[in-house]
Scaffold this motif. Sequence first.
Motif, mmCIF file in Angstrom:
data_model
loop_
_atom_site.group_PDB
_atom_site.id
_atom_site.type_symbol
_atom_site.label_atom_id
_atom_site.label_comp_id
_atom_site.label_asym_id
_atom_site.label_seq_id
_atom_site.Cartn_x
_atom_site.Cartn_y
_atom_site.Cartn_z
ATOM 1 N N ASP A 1 30.177 42.311 24.039
ATOM 2 C CA ASP A 1 29.899 43.744 24.006
ATOM 3 C C ASP A 1 29.030 44.167 25.185
ATOM 4 N N PHE A 2 27.873 44.803 24.905
ATOM 5 C CA PHE A 2 27.110 45.404 26.003
ATOM 6 C C PHE A 2 26.484 44.363 26.924
ATOM 7 N N THR A 3 26.126 43.154 26.396
ATOM 8 C CA THR A 3 25.539 42.131 27.259
ATOM 9 C C THR A 3 26.572 41.608 28.249
ATOM 10 N N GLY A 4 27.751 41.275 27.729
ATOM 11 C CA GLY A 4 28.825 40.807 28.608
ATOM 12 C C GLY A 4 29.252 41.869 29.598
ATOM 13 N N THR A 5 29.324 43.108 29.126
ATOM 14 C CA THR A 5 29.702 44.224 29.998
ATOM 15 C C THR A 5 28.698 44.383 31.137
ATOM 16 N N ALA A 6 27.399 44.290 30.794
ATOM 17 C CA ALA A 6 26.352 44.420 31.811
ATOM 18 C C ALA A 6 26.425 43.286 32.834
ATOM 19 N N LEU A 7 26.724 42.072 32.364
ATOM 20 C CA LEU A 7 26.857 40.931 33.283
ATOM 21 C C LEU A 7 28.022 41.132 34.251
ATOM 22 N N ILE A 8 29.161 41.555 33.719
ATOM 23 C CA ILE A 8 30.339 41.780 34.563
ATOM 24 C C ILE A 8 30.041 42.856 35.596
ATOM 25 N N ASP A 9 29.399 43.923 35.161
ATOM 26 C CA ASP A 9 29.063 45.023 36.052
ATOM 27 C C ASP A 9 28.101 44.566 37.152
ATOM 28 N N MET A 10 27.112 43.753 36.758
ATOM 29 C CA MET A 10 26.119 43.268 37.725
ATOM 30 C C MET A 10 26.775 42.384 38.787
ATOM 31 N N TYR A 11 27.581 41.420 38.347
ATOM 32 C CA TYR A 11 28.207 40.511 39.299
ATOM 33 C C TYR A 11 29.180 41.259 40.222
ATOM 34 N N SER A 12 29.905 42.229 39.662
ATOM 35 C CA SER A 12 30.855 43.001 40.481
ATOM 36 C C SER A 12 30.125 43.768 41.574
ATOM 37 N N LYS A 13 29.027 44.428 41.205
ATOM 38 C CA LYS A 13 28.316 45.276 42.165
ATOM 39 C C LYS A 13 27.415 44.482 43.098
ATOM 40 N N CYS A 14 27.144 43.216 42.754
ATOM 41 C CA CYS A 14 26.318 42.369 43.619
ATOM 42 C C CYS A 14 27.154 41.391 44.440
ATOM 43 N N GLY A 15 28.479 41.600 44.483
ATOM 44 C CA GLY A 15 29.313 40.827 45.392
ATOM 45 C C GLY A 15 29.895 39.536 44.862
ATOM 46 N N ARG A 16 29.815 39.282 43.554
ATOM 47 C CA ARG A 16 30.372 38.042 43.006
ATOM 48 C C ARG A 16 31.402 38.360 41.924
ATOM 49 N N LEU A 17 32.561 38.832 42.377
ATOM 50 C CA LEU A 17 33.632 39.154 41.434
ATOM 51 C C LEU A 17 34.133 37.905 40.727
ATOM 52 N N ASP A 18 34.063 36.733 41.401
ATOM 53 C CA ASP A 18 34.517 35.496 40.763
ATOM 54 C C ASP A 18 33.668 35.180 39.532
ATOM 55 N N TYR A 19 32.347 35.408 39.619
ATOM 56 C CA TYR A 19 31.483 35.205 38.460
ATOM 57 C C TYR A 19 31.787 36.235 37.366
#
Length: 705
Positions: free
Chosen positions: A479-497
């Motif tokens: 839910d929101f924790t996983g969503t926040a992690l995906i959003d963070m990695y995407s915006k910080c340059g690690r789409l693979d993570y």
Amino acid sequence: MKLASKPNLSLFHSLFHDARHPLVTFRQLLEANANPDDVTFSLVIKACLSSSSFSSASSSSRFQLNQIQTQLLRRGVDQFLYVNTALIDFYMKLGITSHAHQLFEDMAFRDIVSWNVLICGYSQNGHPYNALQVFVHMLRESFRPNQTTIVSLLPSCGHRELILQGRLVHGFGIKAGLCWDPQLSNALISMYAKCEDLEASQFLFDEMVERNVVSWNTMIGAYGQNGFLDKAMLCFKELLKEGLQPSHVTVMNLMAVNVVLEPVHCYIVKCGFTSDDSVVTSLVCLYAKQGFTDMAKSLYRYYPTKELISLTAIISSYSENGDVESAVECFTQTLQLDIKPDAVSLISVLHGITCPSHFAIGCAFHGYGLKNGLITDCLVSNGLLTMYSRFDDIEAALSLFLDMNEKPLSTWNSVISGCVQAGESSDAIELFYQMNTSGVKPDGITIASLLSGCCQLGYLRIGETLHGYILRNNMKVEDFTGTALIDMYSKCGRLDYAEKVFYSIDDPCLATWNSIISGYSLYGLEHKAFSCFSKLQEKGLEPDKITFLGVLAACTHGGFVYEGTEYFHIMTKEYELMPGLQHYACIVGLLGRAGLFKEAIDIIKNMEIRPDSAVWGTLLSACCIQQEVKLGECLAKKLFLLNHKNSGFYVLMSNIYAIVGRWDDVARVRGMMRDIGGDGCSGVSVIEVTSLKDMNKSSEVDSNR
């Protein structure tokens, strides 16, 4: 046990009937030299229980109850089992569970009633595990549960995680031959409904030999709690066919499922339920909840109940609709009626303060909370923290936070989230460090707020550290924790993570799908974004506005005109979602970049909301790409009127002129830009130079991420 003398019978009568001042009468009895016995104390406790002055576990109530217990011990009346049981019940009803349990432990003898009172008390005070532990202890002491035991225990099992225990208690009832009792069957139906096992509830209801109004009410409530409005109404009609007379509980259960108001209101008037305060209060609350605030207020005036619950619902409704002035007026009315507003009333007003012009009202209510001691309530403190953060007054929010004596997790979450929302993510990270050193353990909300802060600052290392903290502490990544992690990695340059996190979640919610779609769009992986859109539909999820914003952005980045117009059509026609300004900006930019300016302008002309500078700006950007100078000049004039201080528009117009070699116009635009204080050359770079102090030894994320 016989005492020397019996108290005067008239004093007994006065003690029993004067429930407003039970202790005053008891003192008069002592002053008359009457020697109270077990019956006297039983009447004292009963009278106090019915007195409004003993409605909560205040310090005065606790002190007065201790006085009763002291007199009981002095006179040796504590030897009477039923007096001690009544005292336990009294403590439980005041919410003083620890005293009640200690008194129970000190009893030399116990009977089934004593056990039942303790179990029921824990259930009513929201301590299900304690109630179950007492039940197990009771069985070990070889006491056989009766109907009251099972009925008292079942509400504690009304949670999804305790359904197994509920079934075991049900088994005890069957083994004891109690399951044919209507009261027990009703309690079982309610328990299974709260555990979302409606099939079991319906089976028990169908098996009942004798169904009374309570049984039907329980089944209507069961359907209502689980959102089955049609079945609740069908059950109500069956009740009427059975020739049973609905009670006020029936009507309240119907209102709880958000039925169509007018027919229910007419039925209430027709059946004479308007004399019941609880029904009128529920009706007022329902009108307020559904946004019919004026009707709710008119109803309240016509049937004056002087109920704080009704007024609070009206206040909340006004606040949600943005009518803060009416909310304040209604709040003032509670004071005029000598009704003391509580924390919920105050927070209802604070939630509506979203406009800067109302900030002074929020400050005034802060003062009211200080004056009346409501500021100590976590609800009020968190509401004020949110309000100050909303208006970027972080200094006031932090000052309020530092002055608080008790700082539960919810308060830490409020101030951390507020700092992030106000763009002060560095302060949020520092607060997280202080929170850890104070011994408060973060939850998913804390981590999600901090991850959002990492997106603002570009702090990939801290984001990785937070991910490692989640893994080490076995926190659920969903839910929101996983969503926040995906959003963070995407915006910080690690789409693979981001992809690894997404595929580690067993059943992603819509927000999680939206986050990965936005990530793919950001990196130009349009086909992956489209594939995710199809997969979430296959999972039975219904896309929302954020989903469509992600796929429209993907179409714009990739230049997929046909796909973009198709998604826009699906959004507006198939799902009947009204596009927002961002959706319009995407589709206008997509058409404009493809040189379809006529179609783009038609979209703008047919917009259901007024286009803003972002919508016009995307079209101007497309003019720059397509070298449409004439249209660009028209758009630039329009944008100048909308927002003449935005240097980005000047840069775009300057670029258009430069492409076609109109250097004099380039110089003119640059001069205009300098006049507003910008030169089009300034920029910002972010370098990550900090990490969490309390986690600097564990910045590497677990390899199982």
